[in-house]
Design a protein around this motif. Sequence first.
Motif, PDB file in Angstrom:
ATOM      1  N   ALA A 142       3.371   3.973  -3.807  1.00 23.34           N
ATOM      2  CA  ALA A 142       2.896   3.260  -4.992  1.00 23.34           C
ATOM      3  C   ALA A 142       2.998   4.145  -6.232  1.00 23.34           C
ATOM      4  O   ALA A 142       3.411   3.695  -7.304  1.00 23.34           O
ATOM      5  CB  ALA A 142       1.458   2.799  -4.788  1.00 23.34           C
TER       6      ALA A 142
ATOM      7  N   TYR B  60       2.179  -2.979  -0.575  1.00 28.79           N
ATOM      8  CA  TYR B  60       1.608  -1.647  -0.377  1.00 28.79           C
ATOM      9  C   TYR B  60       2.045  -1.039   0.951  1.00 28.79           C
ATOM     10  O   TYR B  60       1.897  -1.652   2.011  1.00 28.79           O
ATOM     11  CB  TYR B  60       0.083  -1.719  -0.420  1.00 28.79           C
ATOM     12  CG  TYR B  60      -0.594  -0.388  -0.181  1.00 28.79           C
ATOM     13  CD1 TYR B  60      -0.751   0.525  -1.221  1.00 28.79           C
ATOM     14  CD2 TYR B  60      -1.061  -0.048   1.084  1.00 28.79           C
ATOM     15  CE1 TYR B  60      -1.369   1.752  -1.004  1.00 28.79           C
ATOM     16  CE2 TYR B  60      -1.676   1.175   1.310  1.00 28.79           C
ATOM     17  CZ  TYR B  60      -1.822   2.073   0.261  1.00 28.79           C
ATOM     18  OH  TYR B  60      -2.427   3.288   0.480  1.00 28.79           O
TER      19      TYR B  60
ATOM     20  N   ARG C  67      -0.290   0.171 -12.256  1.00 29.94           N
ATOM     21  CA  ARG C  67      -0.408   0.781 -10.927  1.00 29.94           C
ATOM     22  C   ARG C  67      -1.854   1.073 -10.530  1.00 29.94           C
ATOM     23  O   ARG C  67      -2.330   0.632  -9.469  1.00 29.94           O
ATOM     24  CB  ARG C  67       0.400   2.076 -10.878  1.00 29.94           C
ATOM     25  CG  ARG C  67       0.318   2.809  -9.541  1.00 29.94           C
ATOM     26  CD  ARG C  67       0.816   4.238  -9.675  1.00 29.94           C
ATOM     27  NE  ARG C  67       2.130   4.280 -10.278  1.00 29.94           N
ATOM     28  CZ  ARG C  67       2.450   5.040 -11.331  1.00 29.94           C
ATOM     29  NH1 ARG C  67       1.531   5.816 -11.890  1.00 29.94           N
ATOM     30  NH2 ARG C  67       3.669   5.030 -11.821  1.00 29.94           N
TER      31      ARG C  67
ATOM     32  N   LYS D  90      -0.499  -5.740   3.048  1.00 33.53           N
ATOM     33  CA  LYS D  90      -1.213  -5.559   1.791  1.00 33.53           C
ATOM     34  C   LYS D  90      -0.243  -5.793   0.640  1.00 33.53           C
ATOM     35  O   LYS D  90       0.629  -4.979   0.365  1.00 33.53           O
ATOM     36  CB  LYS D  90      -1.807  -4.151   1.714  1.00 33.53           C
ATOM     37  CG  LYS D  90      -2.844  -3.857   2.790  1.00 33.53           C
ATOM     38  CD  LYS D  90      -3.376  -2.440   2.677  1.00 33.53           C
ATOM     39  CE  LYS D  90      -4.386  -2.138   3.768  1.00 33.53           C
ATOM     40  NZ  LYS D  90      -4.895  -0.739   3.672  1.00 33.53           N
ATOM     41  N   ARG D  91      -0.409  -6.919   0.003  1.00 38.77           N
ATOM     42  CA  ARG D  91       0.462  -7.283  -1.109  1.00 38.77           C
ATOM     43  C   ARG D  91      -0.385  -7.881  -2.222  1.00 38.77           C
ATOM     44  O   ARG D  91      -1.322  -8.635  -1.967  1.00 38.77           O
ATOM     45  CB  ARG D  91       1.508  -8.301  -0.665  1.00 38.77           C
ATOM     46  CG  ARG D  91       2.474  -8.719  -1.773  1.00 38.77           C
ATOM     47  CD  ARG D  91       3.366  -9.861  -1.315  1.00 38.77           C
ATOM     48  NE  ARG D  91       4.203  -9.501  -0.190  1.00 38.77           N
ATOM     49  CZ  ARG D  91       5.372  -8.895  -0.297  1.00 38.77           C
ATOM     50  NH1 ARG D  91       5.841  -8.568  -1.487  1.00 38.77           N
ATOM     51  NH2 ARG D  91       6.083  -8.621   0.773  1.00 38.77           N
TER      52      ARG D  91
ATOM     53  N   TRP E  45       5.521   1.871  -8.160  1.00 38.17           N
ATOM     54  CA  TRP E  45       4.827   0.807  -8.879  1.00 38.17           C
ATOM     55  C   TRP E  45       4.824   1.105 -10.377  1.00 38.17           C
ATOM     56  O   TRP E  45       4.700   2.267 -10.789  1.00 38.17           O
ATOM     57  CB  TRP E  45       3.397   0.666  -8.384  1.00 38.17           C
ATOM     58  CG  TRP E  45       3.275   0.096  -7.000  1.00 38.17           C
ATOM     59  CD1 TRP E  45       4.247   0.037  -6.039  1.00 38.17           C
ATOM     60  CD2 TRP E  45       2.102  -0.474  -6.418  1.00 38.17           C
ATOM     61  NE1 TRP E  45       3.750  -0.534  -4.897  1.00 38.17           N
ATOM     62  CE2 TRP E  45       2.446  -0.861  -5.094  1.00 38.17           C
ATOM     63  CE3 TRP E  45       0.811  -0.687  -6.877  1.00 38.17           C
ATOM     64  CZ2 TRP E  45       1.526  -1.457  -4.232  1.00 38.17           C
ATOM     65  CZ3 TRP E  45      -0.114  -1.282  -6.021  1.00 38.17           C
ATOM     66  CH2 TRP E  45       0.244  -1.666  -4.719  1.00 38.17           C
TER      67      TRP E  45
ATOM     68  N   ASP F  92      -0.125   5.291  -0.730  1.00 38.60           N
ATOM     69  CA  ASP F  92      -0.430   5.717  -2.095  1.00 38.60           C
ATOM     70  C   ASP F  92       0.749   6.468  -2.707  1.00 38.60           C
ATOM     71  O   ASP F  92       1.035   6.335  -3.902  1.00 38.60           O
ATOM     72  CB  ASP F  92      -1.668   6.610  -2.109  1.00 38.60           C
ATOM     73  CG  ASP F  92      -2.958   5.814  -1.965  1.00 38.60           C
ATOM     74  OD1 ASP F  92      -2.885   4.576  -1.835  1.00 38.60           O
ATOM     75  OD2 ASP F  92      -4.041   6.435  -1.983  1.00 38.60           O
TER      76      ASP F  92
ATOM     77  N   LEU G 212      -4.027  -0.994  -7.586  1.00 40.24           N
ATOM     78  CA  LEU G 212      -4.418  -0.231  -6.394  1.00 40.24           C
ATOM     79  C   LEU G 212      -5.933  -0.243  -6.211  1.00 40.24           C
ATOM     80  O   LEU G 212      -6.438  -0.408  -5.093  1.00 40.24           O
ATOM     81  CB  LEU G 212      -3.924   1.213  -6.511  1.00 40.24           C
ATOM     82  CG  LEU G 212      -2.512   1.520  -6.014  1.00 40.24           C
ATOM     83  CD1 LEU G 212      -2.155   2.963  -6.329  1.00 40.24           C
ATOM     84  CD2 LEU G 212      -2.375   1.250  -4.522  1.00 40.24           C
TER      85      LEU G 212
END
Length: 253
Positions: free
Chosen positions: A159, A153, A168, A210-211, A163, A156, A172
Amino acid sequence: MAPALSMDSNSWDVISFAVDKGHGVKGLADLGLHTLPKQYIQPPEEQIINSTIVTDDSIPVIDLSNWNDPNVAEQICNAAEKWGFFQIVNHGIPIEVLENVKEATRRFFALPAEEKNKHSKDSSPSNNVRYGTSFTPKAEKALEWKDFLSLFYVSDDEAAALWPSACRNETLDFMKKSQFVIRKLLEALMKGLNVKEIDETKESLLMGSKRININYYPKCPEPELTQVLYSDYVKHFFRKAHDGKETVDFAKI
Protein backbone atom coordinates in the motif's frame (compact mmCIF):
# COMPACT_ATOMS: atom_id res chain seq x y z
CA MET A 1 -7.41 19.82 -24.15
CA ALA A 2 -11.00 19.84 -22.91
CA PRO A 3 -13.71 20.83 -25.37
CA ALA A 4 -15.22 24.30 -25.10
CA LEU A 5 -18.15 24.73 -22.73
CA SER A 6 -20.43 25.75 -25.55
CA MET A 7 -19.75 22.60 -27.56
CA ASP A 8 -22.57 20.09 -27.92
CA SER A 9 -21.80 17.23 -25.51
CA ASN A 10 -22.61 14.70 -28.25
CA SER A 11 -20.32 16.17 -30.91
CA TRP A 12 -16.92 15.24 -29.50
CA ASP A 13 -15.23 12.04 -28.35
CA VAL A 14 -16.56 11.61 -24.84
CA ILE A 15 -14.93 8.19 -24.39
CA SER A 16 -11.50 9.58 -25.21
CA PHE A 17 -11.97 12.53 -22.85
CA ALA A 18 -13.57 10.73 -19.90
CA VAL A 19 -11.98 7.28 -20.13
CA ASP A 20 -8.74 7.33 -22.12
CA LYS A 21 -7.47 10.70 -20.88
CA GLY A 22 -8.70 10.10 -17.34
CA HIS A 23 -10.96 13.12 -16.88
CA GLY A 24 -13.87 10.90 -15.83
CA VAL A 25 -17.35 12.17 -15.10
CA LYS A 26 -15.82 14.77 -12.80
CA GLY A 27 -14.18 16.30 -15.86
CA LEU A 28 -17.49 16.24 -17.70
CA ALA A 29 -19.31 17.84 -14.77
CA ASP A 30 -16.62 20.52 -14.49
CA LEU A 31 -17.35 21.52 -18.09
CA GLY A 32 -20.78 22.70 -17.02
CA LEU A 33 -22.67 20.58 -19.54
CA HIS A 34 -26.41 21.23 -19.74
CA THR A 35 -27.28 17.93 -21.42
CA LEU A 36 -26.14 14.40 -20.70
CA PRO A 37 -23.72 12.93 -23.29
CA LYS A 38 -25.45 10.18 -25.25
CA GLN A 39 -22.87 7.64 -24.03
CA TYR A 40 -24.38 7.93 -20.53
CA ILE A 41 -28.06 7.67 -21.47
CA GLN A 42 -29.44 4.35 -20.27
CA PRO A 43 -31.96 2.32 -22.29
CA PRO A 44 -35.55 3.22 -21.32
CA GLU A 45 -35.98 0.01 -19.33
CA GLU A 46 -32.96 0.93 -17.16
CA GLN A 47 -33.96 4.52 -16.47
CA ILE A 48 -35.36 5.53 -13.12
CA ILE A 49 -39.12 5.94 -13.02
CA ASN A 50 -41.30 6.70 -10.03
CA SER A 51 -43.13 3.38 -10.19
CA THR A 52 -39.93 1.43 -9.43
CA ILE A 53 -38.66 3.58 -6.56
CA VAL A 54 -38.33 1.84 -3.20
CA THR A 55 -39.37 3.92 -0.21
CA ASP A 56 -36.66 4.95 2.24
CA ASP A 57 -38.35 3.52 5.32
CA SER A 58 -38.20 -0.03 3.94
CA ILE A 59 -34.39 -0.08 3.89
CA PRO A 60 -32.96 -1.98 6.91
CA VAL A 61 -31.15 0.33 9.35
CA ILE A 62 -29.47 -1.58 12.18
CA ASP A 63 -28.27 -0.02 15.43
CA LEU A 64 -25.06 -1.74 16.57
CA SER A 65 -24.69 0.12 19.86
CA ASN A 66 -25.49 -3.07 21.82
CA TRP A 67 -24.00 -6.18 20.24
CA ASN A 68 -25.28 -8.27 23.17
CA ASP A 69 -28.88 -7.62 22.20
CA PRO A 70 -30.07 -10.80 20.38
CA ASN A 71 -32.34 -8.64 18.24
CA VAL A 72 -29.26 -7.12 16.59
CA ALA A 73 -28.05 -10.46 15.22
CA GLU A 74 -31.59 -11.30 14.13
CA GLN A 75 -31.93 -8.00 12.26
CA ILE A 76 -28.57 -8.54 10.53
CA CYS A 77 -29.53 -12.03 9.34
CA ASN A 78 -32.99 -10.96 8.20
CA ALA A 79 -31.60 -8.00 6.26
CA ALA A 80 -28.90 -10.14 4.65
CA GLU A 81 -31.45 -12.77 3.60
CA LYS A 82 -34.18 -10.45 2.34
CA TRP A 83 -32.19 -7.48 1.01
CA GLY A 84 -28.56 -8.48 0.64
CA PHE A 85 -27.40 -5.20 2.20
CA PHE A 86 -28.28 -2.85 5.04
CA GLN A 87 -27.21 0.37 6.72
CA ILE A 88 -25.51 0.26 10.12
CA VAL A 89 -25.44 3.04 12.70
CA ASN A 90 -23.63 3.43 16.02
CA HIS A 91 -21.00 1.00 14.75
CA GLY A 92 -18.12 2.39 16.79
CA ILE A 93 -15.91 3.60 13.94
CA PRO A 94 -14.90 7.14 15.00
CA ILE A 95 -16.60 9.88 13.01
CA GLU A 96 -13.25 11.55 12.36
CA VAL A 97 -12.08 8.40 10.55
CA LEU A 98 -15.09 8.61 8.24
CA GLU A 99 -14.64 12.35 7.74
CA ASN A 100 -10.97 11.81 6.90
CA VAL A 101 -11.92 9.28 4.22
CA LYS A 102 -14.42 11.72 2.74
CA GLU A 103 -11.80 14.46 2.60
CA ALA A 104 -9.23 12.08 1.11
CA THR A 105 -11.77 11.06 -1.53
CA ARG A 106 -12.32 14.67 -2.53
CA ARG A 107 -8.57 15.24 -2.57
CA PHE A 108 -7.84 12.30 -4.87
CA PHE A 109 -10.56 13.09 -7.39
CA ALA A 110 -9.51 16.75 -7.43
CA LEU A 111 -6.09 15.72 -8.79
CA PRO A 112 -5.27 16.53 -12.43
CA ALA A 113 -6.50 13.90 -14.87
CA GLU A 114 -2.95 12.87 -15.80
CA GLU A 115 -2.18 12.12 -12.14
CA LYS A 116 -5.31 10.03 -11.61
CA ASN A 117 -4.78 8.26 -14.91
CA LYS A 118 -1.46 6.84 -13.65
CA HIS A 119 -3.66 4.38 -11.76
CA SER A 120 -5.94 3.45 -14.67
CA LYS A 121 -6.28 -0.11 -15.92
CA ASP A 122 -3.81 0.54 -18.75
CA SER A 123 -1.25 2.46 -16.68
CA SER A 124 -1.35 1.18 -13.10
CA PRO A 125 1.71 -0.89 -12.11
CA SER A 126 -0.59 -3.30 -10.25
CA ASN A 127 -4.06 -4.76 -10.70
CA ASN A 128 -4.54 -4.08 -7.00
CA VAL A 129 -4.89 -0.35 -7.67
CA ARG A 130 -7.32 0.81 -10.31
CA TYR A 131 -8.79 4.20 -11.16
CA GLY A 132 -11.60 4.42 -13.66
CA THR A 133 -15.00 5.69 -14.65
CA SER A 134 -17.92 3.31 -14.97
CA PHE A 135 -16.89 -0.37 -14.63
CA THR A 136 -16.20 -1.72 -18.11
CA PRO A 137 -16.60 1.44 -20.20
CA LYS A 138 -15.48 -0.12 -23.48
CA ALA A 139 -18.05 -2.93 -23.20
CA GLU A 140 -21.11 -1.32 -21.58
CA LYS A 141 -24.08 -0.19 -23.64
CA ALA A 142 -24.27 2.94 -21.51
CA LEU A 143 -21.75 4.31 -19.03
CA GLU A 144 -22.42 4.89 -15.34
CA TRP A 145 -22.18 8.41 -13.94
CA LYS A 146 -19.39 7.79 -11.45
CA ASP A 147 -15.62 7.72 -11.05
CA PHE A 148 -13.93 5.25 -8.72
CA LEU A 149 -10.64 4.20 -7.20
CA SER A 150 -10.42 0.54 -6.18
CA LEU A 151 -7.73 -0.44 -3.66
CA PHE A 152 -7.03 -4.10 -2.91
CA TYR A 153 -5.06 -4.62 0.30
CA VAL A 154 -2.17 -7.10 0.37
CA SER A 155 0.21 -5.54 2.89
CA ASP A 156 1.16 -2.20 4.40
CA ASP A 157 4.36 -2.24 2.37
CA GLU A 158 2.53 -2.68 -0.92
CA ALA A 159 0.00 0.00 0.00
CA ALA A 160 2.83 2.40 0.85
CA ALA A 161 4.44 1.71 -2.51
CA LEU A 162 1.39 1.67 -4.79
CA TRP A 163 -1.63 3.39 -3.27
CA PRO A 164 -2.05 7.09 -4.19
CA SER A 165 -0.56 9.33 -1.51
CA ALA A 166 -3.59 11.62 -1.71
CA CYS A 167 -5.76 9.03 0.05
CA ARG A 168 -3.45 6.23 1.23
CA ASN A 169 -3.27 6.90 4.97
CA GLU A 170 -6.95 7.68 5.40
CA THR A 171 -8.22 4.62 3.52
CA LEU A 172 -5.79 2.34 5.35
CA ASP A 173 -6.91 3.76 8.69
CA PHE A 174 -10.56 3.21 7.83
CA MET A 175 -9.90 -0.33 6.62
CA LYS A 176 -8.10 -1.30 9.82
CA LYS A 177 -10.57 0.36 12.18
CA SER A 178 -13.51 -1.32 10.44
CA GLN A 179 -12.14 -4.86 10.89
CA PHE A 180 -13.75 -5.19 14.32
CA VAL A 181 -17.17 -4.33 12.92
CA ILE A 182 -16.74 -6.70 9.98
CA ARG A 183 -15.83 -9.57 12.30
CA LYS A 184 -18.84 -8.91 14.54
CA LEU A 185 -21.11 -8.89 11.50
CA LEU A 186 -19.55 -12.16 10.37
CA GLU A 187 -20.16 -13.72 13.79
CA ALA A 188 -23.82 -12.69 13.67
CA LEU A 189 -24.28 -14.12 10.18
CA MET A 190 -22.53 -17.38 11.06
CA LYS A 191 -24.68 -17.83 14.17
CA GLY A 192 -27.70 -17.33 11.96
CA LEU A 193 -26.45 -20.37 10.04
CA ASN A 194 -26.11 -22.31 13.33
CA VAL A 195 -22.31 -22.05 13.30
CA LYS A 196 -21.49 -21.48 16.96
CA GLU A 197 -17.76 -20.82 16.62
CA ILE A 198 -15.60 -19.64 13.75
CA ASP A 199 -12.72 -21.95 12.86
CA GLU A 200 -9.60 -19.79 13.24
CA THR A 201 -7.92 -21.57 10.34
CA LYS A 202 -10.75 -20.45 8.05
CA GLU A 203 -11.37 -17.00 9.52
CA SER A 204 -9.41 -15.09 6.88
CA LEU A 205 -11.32 -16.92 4.15
CA LEU A 206 -14.65 -16.07 5.76
CA MET A 207 -13.65 -12.45 6.31
CA GLY A 208 -12.94 -12.18 2.61
CA SER A 209 -10.49 -10.02 0.72
CA LYS A 210 -9.71 -6.53 1.94
CA ARG A 211 -10.74 -4.03 -0.68
CA ILE A 212 -11.94 -0.47 -0.44
CA ASN A 213 -13.55 1.51 -3.22
CA ILE A 214 -13.82 5.28 -3.02
CA ASN A 215 -16.34 6.71 -5.46
CA TYR A 216 -17.10 10.15 -6.81
CA TYR A 217 -20.60 11.12 -7.97
CA PRO A 218 -20.61 14.67 -9.35
CA LYS A 219 -23.79 16.55 -10.17
CA CYS A 220 -25.47 15.33 -13.32
CA PRO A 221 -27.33 17.52 -15.84
CA GLU A 222 -30.05 14.90 -16.47
CA PRO A 223 -29.92 12.34 -13.63
CA GLU A 224 -33.16 10.63 -14.62
CA LEU A 225 -31.51 9.40 -17.84
CA THR A 226 -28.41 7.81 -16.39
CA GLN A 227 -27.33 5.27 -13.80
CA VAL A 228 -25.02 5.41 -10.82
CA LEU A 229 -25.20 1.86 -9.44
CA TYR A 230 -27.23 -1.19 -10.35
CA SER A 231 -29.20 -1.56 -7.12
CA ASP A 232 -32.70 -0.08 -7.38
CA TYR A 233 -32.37 1.39 -3.90
CA VAL A 234 -28.98 2.90 -4.55
CA LYS A 235 -30.28 4.35 -7.81
CA HIS A 236 -33.13 5.91 -5.83
CA PHE A 237 -30.76 7.27 -3.19
CA PHE A 238 -28.50 8.99 -5.68
CA ARG A 239 -31.44 10.10 -7.81
CA LYS A 240 -32.72 12.01 -4.79
CA ALA A 241 -29.29 13.50 -4.18
CA HIS A 242 -28.93 14.55 -7.81
CA ASP A 243 -32.37 16.18 -7.69
CA GLY A 244 -30.76 18.89 -5.60
CA LYS A 245 -27.98 19.23 -8.20
CA GLU A 246 -25.34 18.81 -5.51
CA THR A 247 -22.25 16.61 -5.70
CA VAL A 248 -22.70 13.37 -3.80
CA ASP A 249 -19.48 12.70 -1.91
CA PHE A 250 -20.35 9.85 0.43
CA ALA A 251 -22.95 7.11 0.32
CA LYS A 252 -24.94 6.28 3.45
CA ILE A 253 -24.83 2.55 2.89
